[in-house]
Design an enzyme around this catalytic site. Structure first.
Site, PDB file in Angstrom:
ATOM      1  N   ASN A 210     -13.016 -16.422  -6.653  1.00  0.00           N
ATOM      2  CA  ASN A 210     -13.883 -17.036  -5.636  1.00  0.00           C
ATOM      3  C   ASN A 210     -14.643 -15.942  -4.876  1.00  0.00           C
ATOM      4  O   ASN A 210     -14.456 -14.756  -5.152  1.00  0.00           O
ATOM      5  CB  ASN A 210     -13.053 -17.910  -4.687  1.00  0.00           C
ATOM      6  CG  ASN A 210     -11.975 -17.098  -4.003  1.00  0.00           C
ATOM      7  OD1 ASN A 210     -12.247 -16.157  -3.267  1.00  0.00           O
ATOM      8  ND2 ASN A 210     -10.711 -17.439  -4.271  1.00  0.00           N
ATOM      9  N   ILE A 307       1.390 -19.380  -1.188  1.00  0.00           N
ATOM     10  CA  ILE A 307       2.062 -18.144  -0.762  1.00  0.00           C
ATOM     11  C   ILE A 307       2.604 -18.257   0.664  1.00  0.00           C
ATOM     12  O   ILE A 307       3.789 -18.007   0.924  1.00  0.00           O
ATOM     13  CB  ILE A 307       1.105 -16.936  -0.910  1.00  0.00           C
ATOM     14  CG1 ILE A 307       0.766 -16.763  -2.398  1.00  0.00           C
ATOM     15  CG2 ILE A 307       1.730 -15.666  -0.337  1.00  0.00           C
ATOM     16  CD1 ILE A 307      -0.340 -15.784  -2.689  1.00  0.00           C
TER      17      ILE A 307
HETATM   18  O1  C5P Z   1      -4.479 -24.896   1.557  1.00  0.00           O
HETATM   19  P1  C5P Z   1      -5.501 -23.898   1.934  1.00  0.00           P
HETATM   20  O2  C5P Z   1      -5.937 -23.018   0.814  1.00  0.00           O
HETATM   21  O3  C5P Z   1      -6.677 -24.436   2.685  1.00  0.00           O
HETATM   22  O4  C5P Z   1      -4.707 -23.020   3.024  1.00  0.00           O
HETATM   23  C1  C5P Z   1      -5.242 -21.935   3.604  1.00  0.00           C
HETATM   24  C2  C5P Z   1      -4.172 -20.993   4.092  1.00  0.00           C
HETATM   25  O5  C5P Z   1      -3.063 -20.949   3.183  1.00  0.00           O
HETATM   26  C3  C5P Z   1      -4.668 -19.588   4.157  1.00  0.00           C
HETATM   27  O6  C5P Z   1      -3.958 -18.933   5.172  1.00  0.00           O
HETATM   28  C4  C5P Z   1      -4.337 -19.038   2.788  1.00  0.00           C
HETATM   29  O7  C5P Z   1      -4.260 -17.626   2.773  1.00  0.00           O
HETATM   30  C5  C5P Z   1      -3.010 -19.683   2.534  1.00  0.00           C
HETATM   31  N1  C5P Z   1      -2.756 -19.971   1.097  1.00  0.00           N
HETATM   32  C6  C5P Z   1      -1.735 -19.312   0.444  1.00  0.00           C
HETATM   33  N2  C5P Z   1      -1.467 -19.601  -0.867  1.00  0.00           N
HETATM   34  C7  C5P Z   1      -2.186 -20.511  -1.534  1.00  0.00           C
HETATM   35  C8  C5P Z   1      -3.245 -21.181  -0.883  1.00  0.00           C
HETATM   36  C9  C5P Z   1      -3.492 -20.886   0.429  1.00  0.00           C
HETATM   37  O8  C5P Z   1      -1.080 -18.452   1.054  1.00  0.00           O
HETATM   38  N3  C5P Z   1      -1.920 -20.763  -2.807  1.00  0.00           N
END
Ligand code: C5P
Length: 400
Positions: A210, A307
């Protein structure tokens, strides 16, 4: 001492004899790695030519508030947002009075009112003017409002008098100005930050990813290090220099990032997830380069691990801060993620706007936690990071 590399500094010059020393200040700030712009009041131009400051800074000097050409380039609000620090040296008695009264009768005064940046003044005036209760009152008021007062020095003055009021020496001014970035708010705390995109391989040469630039995470890492934290920056592939004083762990995929995050979070006080983690990865990575003969290519994807959610569940004692990039109903979606991911706070930004967020140098965000919601209006990612680190430190300390 705090590094000035990549710090954006406006040197504001007002009309006093010490204005000639501003040239040296500009030079030395640049030697220390700062990105400097000069703003002069009309009075300052009587003492030192803008051309001198332009030649030294490498950029046109800004001076007119109503200069259409200049405003079309970098207008006063943009300059105010651009800066990490507004350093006014010399600051005359008159200019400090202007600041106290919130007047916006010059470009520099308007920038002072509009900027969310740190502000410092190095007063310079005749000893009698300095000792006058009006001047001392003004200095006191500026100090109470968070302006750092550097000097003045004492000694023989240009007018022949002896006493306090001489502008501090450039070396001392720079020393104290750079110290303003080191807040000590997170002294000794361990902060782990994820940043940038992840890349999910499809075959030996292709991947999906991305547009995340990593700028927000890197700016937060700098601000946390400036605040005295031991910082580990776990980063996907980006084109950014590793901030000074940060341990850097380079990762590629979401799985790599998860492994590094779980390991580093074991002893973390604060975990901040700014990474734009790819939501999906290919179920299987082709061993050989995928041929491009077929009209339609079908690849099966599976969900990547979340994560921050995994880290929050595994290390309950760490203060967890997530980011939510949303294009609609920003606050509601962010609140949902605060709960589902079990975070202490979430920082939401609206990615439908092209002037902030992804790849931009500026950002505007909302901070949301269980009992408050605060908007941080548009400002540079560096300045925003300092404000967010102060906010995080405040909340962290409330809980501990
Ligand atoms: O669910 P979304 O991607 O909108 O969530 C955003 C937050 O979750 C951010 O802090 C992002 O770094 C974290 N995130 C993560 N692992 C993922 C997706 C998002 O740590 N697979």
């Amino acid at each position: 001492m705090c590094s000035l590399s990549n710090k954006r500094i406006i040197v504001g010059v007002t009309g006093g004899i010490a204005a000639y020393k501003s040239a040296e200040i500009v030079r030395r700030l640049q030697d220390r790695g700062a990105d400097v712009r000069v703003v002069m009041t009309p009075g300052a131009e009587e003492f030192i030519r803008p051309l001198t400051m332009q030649a030294l800074s490498g950029y046109p000097v800004h001076s007119g508030l109503l200069d259409e050409k200049a405003e079309a380039g970098m207008g006063h609000i943009e300059l105010a947002r651009w800066a990490d620090l507004l350093l006014i040296a010399p600051a005359t008695a008159d200019f400090m009075a202007t600041m106290v009264h919130g007047k916006a009768d010059s470009l520099l005064a308007a920038i002072y009112l509009a900027t969310p940046a740190l502000v410092a003044v190095a007063p310079a005036m005749n000893q009698g003017m300095w000792r006058h209760p009006a001047s001392l009152d003004n200095v006191e008021k500026l100090s109470q409002r968070g302006v750092t007062i550097i000097g003045p020095d004492s000694g023989i003055q240009a007018c022949g008098d002896t006493g306090p009021g001489r502008m501090e020496q450039p070396d001392t001014i720079i020393e104290q100005a750079s110290g303003m970035f080191s807040t000590g708010l997170l002294q000794g705390k361990k902060v782990v930050i994820t940043a940038g995109p992840t890349r999910e391989a499809l075959d030996p040469v292709r991947y999906i990813s991305n547009h995340s630039s990593g700028k927000m995470g890197y700016a937060l890492a700098t601000a946390a290090a400036d605040a005295g934290a031991d910082v580990i920056l776990i980063s996907g592939p980006v084109n950014l220099l590793v901030p000074d004083r940060c341990q850097h762990i380079s990762v590629v995929s979401a799985n790599d990032m998860l492994v590094a995050s779980l390991e580093c979070a074991k002893t973390a006080d604060i975990f901040i997830a700014t990474a734009a983690v790819a939501d999906y990865r290919a179920v299987s990575i082709s061993e050989n380069k995928i041929k491009s003969d077929d009209k339609v290519l079908t690849i099966n994807f599976e969900k990547n691990p979340d994560i921050i959610r995994t880290v929050a569940a595994a290390h309950k004692s760490a203060f967890m801060v997530g980011f939510a990039a949303e294009s609609t109903d920003v606050e509601n979606y962010a609140k949902g993620k605060l709960k589902t991911k079990a975070l202490d706070a979430i920082i939401a930004n609206d990615i439908s706007r092209s002037d902030i967020g992804f790849n931009s140098d500026d950002n505007e965000v909302s901070w949301i936690d269980a009992d408050s919601s605060i908007t941080f209006s548009k400002r540079s990612k560096a300045q925003l990071s300092r404000d967010l680190i102060a906010q995080i430190a405040g909340k962290y300390n409330d809980q501990h």
